[in-house]
Scaffold this active site. Structure first.
Site, short mmCIF file in Angstrom:
data_model
loop_
_atom_site.label_atom_id
_atom_site.label_comp_id
_atom_site.label_asym_id
_atom_site.label_seq_id
_atom_site.Cartn_x
_atom_site.Cartn_y
_atom_site.Cartn_z
CG HIS A 2 45.28 39.14 36.87
ND1 HIS A 2 45.56 39.10 38.21
CD2 HIS A 2 44.12 38.48 36.72
CE1 HIS A 2 44.62 38.41 38.84
NE2 HIS A 2 43.74 38.02 37.95
CG PHE A 3 43.79 43.68 38.38
CD1 PHE A 3 42.56 43.59 37.77
CD2 PHE A 3 44.10 42.77 39.36
CE1 PHE A 3 41.64 42.63 38.16
CE2 PHE A 3 43.18 41.79 39.76
CZ PHE A 3 41.95 41.74 39.16
#
Length: 104
Positions: A27-28
């Protein structure tokens, strides 16, 4: 979360999400940010600590700015018209806000 302060009408705590938290790698990649679901989990834990309630419904949740791992943020809960409002802030910038209903 740090040592919270609370009253019948307000609750406040400061927290920091560890950069090694297991939810962050996806994430991310390369630019991790704290997922909204983790912020809502912290709201749920705060409601439990403040009122010994669980979240029954999330009536509104807006994520308006990112929180990055390792940053300190403040979580505030307050009651208005029988509903609990939350805000998550970094310094004075609102990162997330919303309205929840609690249940025992």
């Amino acid at each position: 979360m740090d040592q919270p302060s609370s009253s019948d009408q307000r609750y406040r705590t400061v927290f920091c999400v560890d950069p090694d938290h297991p939810c962050l790698p996806g994430h991310f990649p390369g630019q991790p940010l704290v997922p909204g679901v983790l912020l809502l989990e912290l709201v749920a834990k705060a409601l439990r600590a403040w009122r010994n309630q669980r979240i029954a419904r999330v009536l509104e949740a807006k994520f308006v700015a990112p929180l990055y791992p390792g940053e300190q943020a403040e979580l505030q809960l307050g009651e208005k018209a029988g509903r609990v409002r939350f805000e998550i802030l970094r310094d004075s910038q609102v990162l997330a806000r919303g309205v929840i209903e609690g249940a025992t």
